[in-house]
Design an enzyme around this catalytic site. Structure first.
Site, PDB file in Angstrom:
ATOM      1  NE  ARG A  64      -4.020   1.963   2.266  1.00 40.80           N
ATOM      2  CZ  ARG A  64      -4.218   2.884   3.216  1.00 40.80           C
ATOM      3  NH1 ARG A  64      -3.442   2.910   4.286  1.00 40.80           N
ATOM      4  NH2 ARG A  64      -5.179   3.768   3.088  1.00 40.80           N
ATOM      5  CG  HIS A  68      -1.436   5.343  -0.238  1.00 43.40           C
ATOM      6  ND1 HIS A  68      -2.070   5.714   0.923  1.00 43.40           N
ATOM      7  CD2 HIS A  68      -2.334   4.576  -0.915  1.00 43.40           C
ATOM      8  CE1 HIS A  68      -3.295   5.189   0.955  1.00 43.40           C
ATOM      9  NE2 HIS A  68      -3.465   4.488  -0.150  1.00 43.40           N
ATOM     10  CG  ASN A  96      -0.694   8.568   3.055  1.00 44.05           C
ATOM     11  OD1 ASN A  96      -1.066   7.504   2.560  1.00 44.05           O
ATOM     12  ND2 ASN A  96      -0.089   9.519   2.343  1.00 44.05           N
ATOM     13  CG  HIS A 196      -8.179  -3.598  -1.152  1.00 41.66           C
ATOM     14  ND1 HIS A 196      -8.830  -2.829  -2.075  1.00 41.66           N
ATOM     15  CD2 HIS A 196      -7.301  -2.769  -0.533  1.00 41.66           C
ATOM     16  CE1 HIS A 196      -8.388  -1.585  -2.017  1.00 41.66           C
ATOM     17  NE2 HIS A 196      -7.452  -1.522  -1.094  1.00 41.66           N
TER      18      HIS A 196
HETATM   19  C1  HEM Z   1      -9.154   1.685  -5.848  1.00 42.28           C
HETATM   20  C2  HEM Z   1      -9.038   2.615  -4.901  1.00 42.28           C
HETATM   21  C3  HEM Z   1      -8.602   2.251  -3.514  1.00 42.28           C
HETATM   22  C4  HEM Z   1      -9.202   2.665  -2.378  1.00 42.28           C
HETATM   23  C5  HEM Z   1     -10.401   3.576  -2.269  1.00 42.28           C
HETATM   24  C6  HEM Z   1      -8.486   2.058  -1.288  1.00 42.28           C
HETATM   25  C7  HEM Z   1      -8.795   2.229   0.050  1.00 42.28           C
HETATM   26  C8  HEM Z   1      -8.229   1.540   1.095  1.00 42.28           C
HETATM   27  C9  HEM Z   1      -8.577   1.695   2.478  1.00 42.28           C
HETATM   28  C10 HEM Z   1      -9.622   2.651   3.028  1.00 42.28           C
HETATM   29  C11 HEM Z   1      -7.812   0.844   3.197  1.00 42.28           C
HETATM   30  C12 HEM Z   1      -7.828   0.628   4.715  1.00 42.28           C
HETATM   31  C13 HEM Z   1      -6.732   1.447   5.352  1.00 42.28           C
HETATM   32  C14 HEM Z   1      -6.746   1.280   6.872  1.00 42.28           C
HETATM   33  O1  HEM Z   1      -7.599   1.855   7.526  1.00 42.28           O
HETATM   34  O2  HEM Z   1      -5.859   0.563   7.401  1.00 42.28           O
HETATM   35  C15 HEM Z   1      -6.971   0.132   2.261  1.00 42.28           C
HETATM   36  C16 HEM Z   1      -6.064  -0.820   2.603  1.00 42.28           C
HETATM   37  C17 HEM Z   1      -5.201  -1.407   1.721  1.00 42.28           C
HETATM   38  N1  HEM Z   1      -5.056  -1.107   0.385  1.00 42.28           N
HETATM   39 FE1  HEM Z   1      -6.267   0.065  -0.702  1.00 42.28          FE
HETATM   40  N2  HEM Z   1      -7.473   1.305  -1.771  1.00 42.28           N
HETATM   41  C18 HEM Z   1      -7.493   1.394  -3.128  1.00 42.28           C
HETATM   42  C19 HEM Z   1      -6.605   0.823  -4.017  1.00 42.28           C
HETATM   43  C20 HEM Z   1      -5.521   0.051  -3.648  1.00 42.28           C
HETATM   44  C21 HEM Z   1      -4.486  -0.409  -4.540  1.00 42.28           C
HETATM   45  C22 HEM Z   1      -4.374  -0.027  -6.023  1.00 42.28           C
HETATM   46  C23 HEM Z   1      -3.628  -1.162  -3.808  1.00 42.28           C
HETATM   47  C24 HEM Z   1      -2.381  -1.886  -4.240  1.00 42.28           C
HETATM   48  C25 HEM Z   1      -2.295  -2.627  -5.322  1.00 42.28           C
HETATM   49  C26 HEM Z   1      -4.150  -1.196  -2.447  1.00 42.28           C
HETATM   50  C27 HEM Z   1      -3.596  -1.889  -1.420  1.00 42.28           C
HETATM   51  C28 HEM Z   1      -4.090  -1.909  -0.126  1.00 42.28           C
HETATM   52  C29 HEM Z   1      -3.583  -2.787   0.898  1.00 42.28           C
HETATM   53  C30 HEM Z   1      -2.509  -3.865   0.726  1.00 42.28           C
HETATM   54  C31 HEM Z   1      -4.263  -2.473   2.070  1.00 42.28           C
HETATM   55  C32 HEM Z   1      -4.057  -3.085   3.458  1.00 42.28           C
HETATM   56  C33 HEM Z   1      -2.959  -2.294   4.139  1.00 42.28           C
HETATM   57  C34 HEM Z   1      -2.620  -2.773   5.541  1.00 42.28           C
HETATM   58  O3  HEM Z   1      -3.153  -3.772   6.019  1.00 42.28           O
HETATM   59  O4  HEM Z   1      -1.784  -2.103   6.166  1.00 42.28           O
HETATM   60  N3  HEM Z   1      -5.272  -0.430  -2.392  1.00 42.28           N
HETATM   61  N4  HEM Z   1      -7.241   0.591   0.995  1.00 42.28           N
END
Ligand code: HEM
Ligand SMILES: *[C@@H]1O[C@H](CO)[C@@H](O)[C@H](O)[C@H]1NC(C)=O
Ligand SMILES: *[C@@H]1O[C@H](CO)[C@@H](O)[C@H](O)[C@H]1NC(C)=O
Length: 212
Positions: A64, A68, A96, A196
Site C-alpha cells: 500500500r 500511495h 495516510n 485488498h
Molecule cells: C481503488 C481505490 C482504492 C481505495 C479507495 C483504497 C482504500 C483503502 C482503504 C480505506 C484501506 C484501509 C486502510 C486502513 O484503515 O488501514 C486500504 C487498505 C489497503 N489497500 Fe487500498 N485502496 C485502493 C486501491 C488500492 C491499490 C491499487 C492497492 C495496491 C495494489 C491497495 C492496497 C491496499 C492494501 C494492501 C491495504 C491493506 C494495508 C494494511 O493492512 O496495512 N489499495 N485501501
C-alpha cells in the site's frame, strides 16, 4: 491469496506511474543495479522476509505504501518525507494519517542496502517498488520483474495526496476518473483492487453509497 492473476499486472501498472519526467530521467531497467550493486536486491528481499515473518500484515502495508507513493506525482518516495518549513508531509494527508505504515521497515532496508552497497546508490523509490513486489511474493503471490532507476523527490505534497489518492467512498465513475488521471484504465482498476486480498480487514470504510 485466493484470486491469482490479480497481482500479475502490478508491475506494468506501477511502471506507468514510475517516472516523473525530468531532464535527468533516463529509461528504467530491471538490471539497473546489477553492475553498481548486485547485492542490493537480495538485501531488500531478506529485509522484507524478516519484516513479514515478524508481522504478516507488514507485506500488505508495504504494498500500500508503494501505491500511495505512486499516486502522488509518481513513484518518487515523496511519501517518506517528513514535513519541513517548505512543505507538509504526505504522511499527514487523510488517506495516510494513522493508516500508512511500514516507514520504519523502509528506513531499515535503506540503511541495510546502503551498507551492503558501501554507498547510497539505491533510491528510496526503487526500494519501495521492490519491497512491494517482494512482499507480494513472500505472501504467496506471483512475482514480476521490477523496472528500476527511479529518482527520489526532494519535495512532497500533502494537498496532492489528499486530492489524488482515491477515497473509500468514491463511486465507480470517480474511481475510473481517478485511475485514468494516473494513466490506468478500468482493467487496471479492477486488477489493482485485488491488492485488498491481503492486509488488515478494512473496518473503517464508510458504507458504500449504493443504497437507495
Ligand atoms: C481503488 C481505490 C482504492 C481505495 C479507495 C483504497 C482504500 C483503502 C482503504 C480505506 C484501506 C484501509 C486502510 C486502513 O484503515 O488501514 C486500504 C487498505 C489497503 N489497500 Fe487500498 N485502496 C485502493 C486501491 C488500492 C491499490 C491499487 C492497492 C495496491 C495494489 C491497495 C492496497 C491496499 C492494501 C494492501 C491495504 C491493506 C494495508 C494494511 O493492512 O496495512 N489499495 N485501501
Ligand atoms: C493525524 O492523526 C493524529 C493522531 O490521531 C491527529 O492528532 C492529527 O490531527 C492528524 N493530522 C491530520 C492532519 O489530520
Ligand atoms: C459519483 O459521485 C460524484 C460526486 O463525487 C457525482 O457527481 C456523480 O454523479 C456520481 N456518479 C454516479 C454514477 O453515481
Amino acid at each position: 491469496m485466493v484470486s491469482l492473476g490479480i497481482f500479475s499486472l502490478i508491475s506494468t501498472l506501477f511502471l506507468v506511474l514510475a517516472v516523473p519526467t525530468t531532464a535527468a530521467s533516463s529509461k528504467l531497467s530491471a538490471d539497473y543495479y546489477d553492475q553498481v550493486c548486485p547485492k542490493a536486491l537480495p538485501a531488500i528481499k531478506r529485509a522484507v522476509e524478516a519484516a513479514v515473518s515478524k508481522e504478516r500484515r507488514m507485506g500488505a502495508s508495504l504494498l500500500r505504501l508503494h501505491f500511495h507513493d505512486c499516486f502522488v506525482n509518481g513513484c518518487d518516495a515523496s511519501i517518506l518525507l517528513d514535513s519541513t518549513s517548505a512543505f507538509d508531509s504526505e504522511k499527514e494527508a487523510g488517506p495516510n494519517n494513522n493508516s500508512a505504515r511500514g516507514f520504519e521497515v523502509i528506513d531499515r532496508i535503506k540503511l541495510e542496502v546502503d551498507k551492503v552497497c558501501g554507498r547510497p546508490v539505491v533510491s528510496c523509490a526503487d526500494i519501495l517498488a521492490v519491497a512491494a513486489r517482494d512482499s507480494v511474493v513472500v505472501l504467496g503471490g506471483p512475482t514480476w520483474a521490477v523496472q528500476l532507476g527511479r529518482r527520489d523527490s526532494t519535495t512532497a505534497s500533502k494537498t496532492t495526496a489528499n486530492k489524488d489518492i482515491p477515497k473509500p467512498f468514491m463511486n465507480i465513475s470517480d474511481l475510473i476518473k481517478n485511475f485514468k488521471k494516473h494513466g490506468l484504465d478500468e482493467r487496471d482498476l479492477v486488477a489493482l483492487s485485488g491488492g485488498h486480498t491481503i492486509g488488515r480487514d478494512v473496518i473503517n470504510i464508510p458504507k458504500a453509497r449504493d443504497t437507495p
